[in-house]
Write a protein that holds these residues in place. Structure first.
Motif, PDB file in Angstrom:
ATOM      1  N   ALA A 109       0.828  -1.205   0.000  1.00  8.71           N
ATOM      2  CA  ALA A 109       0.000   0.000   0.000  1.00  8.71           C
ATOM      3  C   ALA A 109       0.866   1.260   0.000  1.00  8.71           C
ATOM      4  CB  ALA A 109      -0.931  -0.014   1.212  1.00  8.71           C
ATOM      5  N   SER A 110       1.916   1.269   0.829  1.00  7.75           N
ATOM      6  CA  SER A 110       2.757   2.467   0.895  1.00  7.75           C
ATOM      7  C   SER A 110       3.573   2.633  -0.381  1.00  7.75           C
ATOM      8  CB  SER A 110       3.675   2.413   2.119  1.00  7.75           C
ATOM      9  OG  SER A 110       4.579   1.335   2.058  1.00  7.75           O
ATOM     10  N   PHE A 111       4.015   1.535  -0.994  1.00  2.00           N
ATOM     11  CA  PHE A 111       4.703   1.624  -2.282  1.00  2.00           C
ATOM     12  C   PHE A 111       3.763   2.177  -3.359  1.00  2.00           C
ATOM     13  CE2 PHE A 111       8.134  -1.731  -1.335  1.00  2.00           C
ATOM     14  CZ  PHE A 111       9.135  -0.782  -1.314  1.00  2.00           C
ATOM     15  N   ALA A 112       2.509   1.733  -3.342  1.00  3.23           N
ATOM     16  CA  ALA A 112       1.542   2.227  -4.324  1.00  3.23           C
ATOM     17  C   ALA A 112       1.326   3.719  -4.161  1.00  3.23           C
ATOM     18  CB  ALA A 112       0.212   1.478  -4.184  1.00  3.23           C
ATOM     19  N   THR A 142       9.476  -0.524 -11.925  1.00  2.00           N
ATOM     20  CA  THR A 142      10.500  -1.490 -11.549  1.00  2.00           C
ATOM     21  C   THR A 142      10.674  -1.476 -10.037  1.00  2.00           C
ATOM     22  OG1 THR A 142      12.292   0.130 -11.775  1.00  2.00           O
ATOM     23  CG2 THR A 142      11.772  -1.197 -13.711  1.00  2.00           C
ATOM     24  N   GLY A 143      11.319  -2.510  -9.542  1.00  2.00           N
ATOM     25  CA  GLY A 143      11.709  -2.549  -8.143  1.00  2.00           C
ATOM     26  C   GLY A 143      13.197  -2.267  -8.046  1.00  2.00           C
ATOM     27  N   PRO A 174      12.187   2.802  -7.202  1.00  2.00           N
ATOM     28  CA  PRO A 174      12.656   3.231  -5.885  1.00  2.00           C
ATOM     29  C   PRO A 174      14.057   3.824  -5.930  1.00  2.00           C
ATOM     30  CG  PRO A 174      12.870   0.856  -6.084  1.00  2.00           C
ATOM     31  CD  PRO A 174      12.249   1.334  -7.362  1.00  2.00           C
ATOM     32  N   VAL A 175      14.179   5.108  -5.665  1.00  2.00           N
ATOM     33  CA  VAL A 175      15.482   5.756  -5.647  1.00  2.00           C
ATOM     34  C   VAL A 175      16.355   5.207  -4.515  1.00  2.00           C
ATOM     35  CG1 VAL A 175      16.641   7.991  -5.331  1.00  2.00           C
ATOM     36  CG2 VAL A 175      14.622   7.830  -6.786  1.00  2.00           C
ATOM     37  N   ASN A 176      15.719   4.673  -3.461  1.00  2.00           N
ATOM     38  CA  ASN A 176      16.488   4.111  -2.339  1.00  2.00           C
ATOM     39  C   ASN A 176      16.852   2.647  -2.550  1.00  2.00           C
ATOM     40  OD1 ASN A 176      13.906   3.050  -2.075  1.00  2.00           O
ATOM     41  ND2 ASN A 176      13.947   3.084   0.161  1.00  2.00           N
ATOM     42  N   GLY A 177      16.541   2.080  -3.719  1.00  2.00           N
ATOM     43  CA  GLY A 177      16.903   0.701  -4.002  1.00  2.00           C
ATOM     44  C   GLY A 177      16.088  -0.320  -3.236  1.00  2.00           C
ATOM     45  N   ALA A 178      14.858   0.010  -2.887  1.00  2.00           N
ATOM     46  CA  ALA A 178      14.009  -0.922  -2.145  1.00  2.00           C
ATOM     47  C   ALA A 178      13.398  -1.946  -3.088  1.00  2.00           C
ATOM     48  CB  ALA A 178      12.904  -0.166  -1.415  1.00  2.00           C
ATOM     49  N   MET A 179      13.604  -3.224  -2.778  1.00  2.00           N
ATOM     50  CA  MET A 179      12.952  -4.266  -3.561  1.00  2.00           C
ATOM     51  C   MET A 179      11.461  -4.278  -3.246  1.00  2.00           C
ATOM     52  SD  MET A 179      15.716  -7.393  -3.383  1.00  2.00           S
ATOM     53  CE  MET A 179      14.873  -8.360  -4.641  1.00  2.00           C
ATOM     54  N   GLY A 180      10.670  -4.630  -4.248  1.00  2.00           N
ATOM     55  CA  GLY A 180       9.245  -4.829  -4.038  1.00  2.00           C
ATOM     56  C   GLY A 180       8.355  -3.682  -4.428  1.00  2.00           C
ATOM     57  N   MET A 181       8.894  -2.571  -4.925  1.00  2.00           N
ATOM     58  CA  MET A 181       8.033  -1.442  -5.283  1.00  2.00           C
ATOM     59  C   MET A 181       7.295  -1.663  -6.601  1.00  2.00           C
ATOM     60  SD  MET A 181       8.958   2.600  -5.774  1.00  2.00           S
ATOM     61  CE  MET A 181       7.677   3.778  -6.187  1.00  2.00           C
ATOM     62  N   GLY A 182       7.918  -2.350  -7.544  1.00  2.00           N
ATOM     63  CA  GLY A 182       7.418  -2.372  -8.914  1.00  2.00           C
ATOM     64  C   GLY A 182       6.030  -2.946  -9.084  1.00  2.00           C
TER      65      GLY A 182
END
Length: 544
Positions: free
Chosen positions: A53-56, A381-382, A405-413
């Motif tokens: 939800a927060s990634f969205a 992308t993630g 994700p500019v912070n390189g967080a996996m799972g955003m895509g």
């Protein structure tokens, strides 16, 4: 008289909120009930996990320039959602996290799911507050919207006690908060023009998250007027069309070497919107810090970022779009055609992939995608080397058509691809990521099915956390530890969700699989098996 929940929802609507991404909780039932009365004016999108939800919400902020809204419950809900806050903070993305909090009489007893959010989130957001009085909700909501988009954009958080949301108030609504972007001075813009007249090898470097269509059009006009080479910062692919003759690639991590080489040799860098973070500057080696080897014009909307690290020759406090509009009015006496030709030659020489080893040639896959996907496609992308396939070799053309994700967080895509369909329901939304990245938030495929959305998810499966495996092999050759993955058949998983599923084990299978997926009329997954030796573009296990 209205409940706090009703006042909150109306304040969100007045400030332009259209979608709330959330996971429901008993701590904010009053809000969920109030949303029900809004109809289609304010949609609550039920996600499957708070991180998704927060990634969205962060993706919504990236794709619109307006605050993405996320609503979660207290305790475990917030802790799961903090990944999106960190992503929004490092990405300068406007976002508002709303938190259902414990009731006020029970504070400071460590009751069920209690957290002091001022302390817990203080390092992760621009501003965090707890609203004790329902009558002040319009004030707090307006401030949240204002802070999220002012200066350097970013996330804010509001904790909302359960009993406060049920309480009654006769407080009136407020007019929406108004943004107050900084405008560059004519003298500063004239100074940029003078520096361009003196430069031999300039570079226009774009970054930041809040841009307007008018701002992008002005950037294009400015670049064409001076015939300037234009590069983008780390994961800012949607700021400039990649098929434009002045585009010379991305600077920083996850790109090809040539744009970085040109940037190192530039005698003038105009950083427009970028805070010049370490992924964009290759840990401050492409542009030396604190005093660059070249002349530096740093244009940024946050006063705290100007001079924070880089001692620019000309720091300008300004909204990037307003600065672009002013720069577009300059009239040059000399062009920089030679510099652009040099930078463009280096970029085009290596942006097209040679054939890639493995059962599926990813060079052909990217060729097919560039040929088949329309101009208005949004690409999400993630993190990990699999994102290099699109971020280097896909031709982005849609304005703000990228969420990463500019912070390189996996799972955003995956959740970002879902969010993109709420932003642009009639345009394609495509995710490309690795097998490890997909399973970080693959459950949001269920959200796409529930809301009858049709994003396309392309999973590049090399049976490993490929980025870490590559680093592991470089430092400890042959000593694999903790990076191997045993994956499901993602095509069958997709079918179990109700999506369309395709499995690609040979290069020739991809094009027909893509056509079937795009015409399926529902969410679709293409599972591409590249084999464990493929660790990214031109990145093969044996060569490491």
């Amino acid at each position: 008289m209205r409940t706090g929940g009703q006042v909150l929802v109306e304040a969100l609507r007045i400030n332009g909120a259209e979608v709330i991404f959330g996971v429901p909780g008993e701590s904010y039932l009053a809000v969920l009930d109030a949303i029900r009365d809004q109809g289609n004016a304010l949609r609550y999108v039920t996600m499957r996990q708070e991180g998704g939800a927060s990634f969205a919400a962060a993706a919504y902020g990236d794709l619109t320039g307006r605050p993405g809204i996320c609503f979660v419950t207290r305790g475990p809900g917030v802790t799961s959602a903090t990944i999106g806050l960190h992503t929004a903070m490092q990405g300068s993305t406007p976002m508002i996290l709303l938190i259902g909090q414990i009731s006020r009489p029970y504070r400071d007893r460590e009751v069920f799911q209690e957290i002091d959010y001022r302390r817990f989130l203080g390092e992760t957001v621009k501003w965090v507050a707890e609203v004790d009085d329902a009558a002040r909700l319009p004030e707090y909501v307006n401030r949240a919207f204002k802070v999220a988009v002012s200066g350097r954009p970013g996330p804010v958080a509001l904790a909302l006690p359960e009993d406060m949301l049920f309480s009654l108030t006769d407080t009136p609504d407020l007019a929406p908060a108004r943004a107050t972007p900084a405008t560059p001075s004519p003298a500063d813009i004239a100074a940029v023009g003078q520096m361009l007249e003196q430069a031999e090898r300039p570079l226009l470097l774009l970054g930041g998250a809040i841009w307007t269509p008018e701002g992008q059009a002005a950037v294009i006009q400015f670049a064409e007027t001076y015939d300037l080479p234009v590069a983008i910062g780390f994961r800012r692919q949607g700021l400039f069309p990649h098929d434009h003759p002045n585009f010379v690639g991305s600077v920083g991590f996850g790109g090809i070497p040539e744009p970085n080489q040109y940037a190192r040799g530039a005698d003038l860098v105009i950083a427009l919107g970028s805070r010049l973070n370490d992924p964009t500057t290759l840990k401050h080696k492409v542009i030396a810090a604190p005093k660059p080897d070249c002349r530096l014009v740093h244009i940024h909307p946050g006063a705290e970022e100007l001079g924070r690290l880089y001692q620019a020759d000309l720091p300008i406090l300004a909204d990037p779009s307003l600065a672009a509009l002013a720069l577009a009015e300059l009239r040059p006496t000399r062009l920089h055609t030679a510099a652009t030709s040099e930078a463009l030659a280096g970029y085009t020489a290596h942006v097209t992939l040679p054939p890639q080893p493995g059962p599926v040639d990813m060079a052909e896959v990217m060729h097919v995608l560039n040929e088949r996907l329309p101009r208005d496609t949004t690409m999400t992308t993630g993190a990990g080397n699999a994102t290099d396939w699109p971020n280097i070799h896909y031709c982005y053309r849609q304005f703000l058509g990228a969420a990463a994700p500019v912070n390189g967080a996996m799972g955003m895509g995956v959740p970002a691809a879902v969010a993109a369909k709420f932003v642009r329901p009639n345009s394609p939304s495509v995710y490309i990521g690795g097998d490890g990245d997909f399973l970080m938030n693959g459950q949001e495929l269920a959200t796409a099915i529930q809301y009858q959305l049709d994003p396309l998810f392309i999973i590049i499966d090399n049976e490993s956390y490929g980025t870490i495996r590559g680093n592991q092999e470089a430092r400890y050759p042959g000593r694999v530890s903790g990076t191997s993955l045993r994956n499901p058949d993602f095509a069958k998983v997709a079918e179990g969700y109700g999506a369309h599923g395709e499995r690609v084990e040979a290069t020739s299978d991809f094009k027909p699989a893509l056509e079937r997926a795009l015409s399926a009329g529902r969410a679709a997954v293409i599972h591409v098996l590249v084999g464990p030796k493929s660790l990214g573009p031109n990145h093969v296990l044996e060569e490491i």
